[in-house]
Design a protein around this motif. Structure first.
Motif, PDB file in Angstrom:
ATOM      1  N   GLU A  28     -10.168  -0.865  -4.755  1.00  0.00           N
ATOM      2  CA  GLU A  28     -11.499  -1.345  -5.136  1.00  0.00           C
ATOM      3  C   GLU A  28     -11.521  -2.866  -5.249  1.00  0.00           C
ATOM      4  OE1 GLU A  28     -14.737  -0.767  -8.772  1.00  0.00           O
ATOM      5  OE2 GLU A  28     -13.136   0.720  -8.474  1.00  0.00           O
ATOM      6  N   LYS A  29     -10.500  -3.427  -5.882  1.00  0.00           N
ATOM      7  CA  LYS A  29     -10.418  -4.881  -6.034  1.00  0.00           C
ATOM      8  C   LYS A  29     -10.217  -5.551  -4.680  1.00  0.00           C
ATOM      9  CE  LYS A  29      -7.582  -8.533  -8.103  1.00  0.00           C
ATOM     10  NZ  LYS A  29      -6.343  -8.830  -8.865  1.00  0.00           N
ATOM     11  N   GLY A  30      -9.329  -5.002  -3.850  1.00  0.00           N
ATOM     12  CA  GLY A  30      -9.061  -5.581  -2.541  1.00  0.00           C
ATOM     13  C   GLY A  30     -10.288  -5.584  -1.648  1.00  0.00           C
ATOM     14  N   ILE A  31     -11.022  -4.484  -1.663  1.00  0.00           N
ATOM     15  CA  ILE A  31     -12.237  -4.388  -0.849  1.00  0.00           C
ATOM     16  C   ILE A  31     -13.270  -5.401  -1.316  1.00  0.00           C
ATOM     17  CG2 ILE A  31     -14.214  -2.892  -0.340  1.00  0.00           C
ATOM     18  CD1 ILE A  31     -12.192  -0.534  -0.300  1.00  0.00           C
ATOM     19  N   ALA A  32     -13.401  -5.573  -2.636  1.00  0.00           N
ATOM     20  CA  ALA A  32     -14.352  -6.556  -3.175  1.00  0.00           C
ATOM     21  C   ALA A  32     -13.988  -7.968  -2.734  1.00  0.00           C
ATOM     22  CB  ALA A  32     -14.381  -6.470  -4.706  1.00  0.00           C
ATOM     23  N   LEU A  33     -12.687  -8.281  -2.703  1.00  0.00           N
ATOM     24  CA  LEU A  33     -12.252  -9.608  -2.266  1.00  0.00           C
ATOM     25  C   LEU A  33     -12.581  -9.830  -0.788  1.00  0.00           C
ATOM     26  CD1 LEU A  33      -8.824  -9.866  -4.120  1.00  0.00           C
ATOM     27  CD2 LEU A  33     -10.760 -11.401  -4.435  1.00  0.00           C
ATOM     28  N   VAL A  34     -12.337  -8.822   0.037  1.00  0.00           N
ATOM     29  CA  VAL A  34     -12.650  -8.953   1.466  1.00  0.00           C
ATOM     30  C   VAL A  34     -14.153  -9.140   1.655  1.00  0.00           C
ATOM     31  CG1 VAL A  34     -12.635  -7.812   3.712  1.00  0.00           C
ATOM     32  CG2 VAL A  34     -10.624  -7.662   2.231  1.00  0.00           C
TER      33      VAL A  34
END
Length: 302
Positions: A28-34
């Motif tokens: 979830e965090k990684g997708i938000a950063l992308v």
């Protein structure tokens, strides 16, 4: 954000990309950063099958679902992980590359990879066979272009002379200027771009980097690094952030198409993106930075 042509390809990459290795394992965090990277003008995402045993590619794939045409995805191959075995083994064989690409495509949820990179390389590798694998993948439409990720001038030289690579990914920063000796001149001559990783040198070249000086860096002792750090801060004054100076330094070379700083937090990502709006370094500033930093070359793999 400014976009630069990658080598002699048809790919135009944002001058600041996203090094996805730092995204972590929280999807979830990684997708938000992308997603924030894309909103900030970044279109160049660099991952590898090596990162978290493929999870990083999965995060990138989920993040760009429905937006595939907006992004240029770069990933890497050559480090082979086998379930039940500890660590990775190096395998640049044609058979492995042509098999591994299928797994990367599946994890990335796409039917093509924009830039497929050999993740290392030695002179002992079956280089012609490796090149043949990439060329066949191009012909099959599974990849658009290929490059290598290496800090070995002798390996870079072989691929620059014998293949159709459009890029070389290599470490390059104010405190790692080794590519200037052999690599950058060769790539300029061949029309190949450098993708600069580590532009802020593991966070040393940031305003909070003072805590990381104790271990030194490459040929820099702690004392030398501390002196350089203080000078760079003083030189920037209040007008330019140190990390932005570092990023603009790497981008000052016409051979560098993009820098790919990592970002493990939204704050870091937004700060990296802001470097695209920072004023470019003047010729005088570049000359001063080169004067106070070391321009050493590679001691090995020449």
């Amino acid at each position: 954000m400014k976009r630069n042509r990658l080598g002699q390809s048809e790919l135009y990459v944002s001058e600041i990309g996203l090094g996805c290795m730092s995204l972590g394992t929280d999807k979830e965090k990684g997708i938000a950063l992308v997603h924030q990277a894309l909103e900030g003008g970044i279109n160049f995402l660099d991952t590898a099958d090596l990162y978290h045993e493929g999870l990083n590619e999965e995060i990138v794939g989920e993040a760009v679902d429905g937006r595939r045409s907006e992004v240029i995805i770069a990933t890497k191959v050559g480090n082979r992980w086998e379930p039940g075995k500890e660590g990775w083994t190096w395998d640049p064989s044609k058979a492995y590359i042509k098999e591994a690409v299928k797994d990367s495509l599946r994890r990335l949820q796409t039917d093509y990879i924009d830039l497929y990179q050999l993740h290392g390389g030695t002179l002992e590798d079956p280089i012609e066979e490796t090149i043949e694998a990439f060329e066949e993948l191009k012909q099959e439409g599974l990849i658009r272009y290929y490059g290598i990720s290496s800090i070995r001038p002798n390996v870079i030289r072989e691929y620059a002379q014998r293949s159709n690579i459009v890029s070389v990914m290599s470490q390059y920063s104010i405190i790692d200027r080794r590519p200037e000796e052999q690599v950058l001149p060769l790539l300029e001559e061949k029309g190949i771009s450098l993708i600069a990783r580590g532009p802020v040198a593991k966070g040393i070249l940031t305003r909070t980097g003072a805590a990381k000086l104790a271990k030194g860096y490459l040929e820099y002792s702690e004392e030398e690094l501390s002196e350089l750090y203080a000078t760079l801060l003083e030189q920037g004054g209040s007008g330019r952030d140190l990390a932005h100076t570092a990023i603009r330094f790497a981008l000052a070379s016409p051979t560098v198409a993009a820098v790919i700083p990592g970002a493990s937090s939204m704050e870091q990502l937004l700060h990296n993106i802001a470097a695209s709006a920072a004023e470019e370094l003047s010729a005088a500033e570049l000359a001063q930075i080169r004067k106070i930093s070391k321009g050493s070359g590679y001691a090995q793999h020449r």
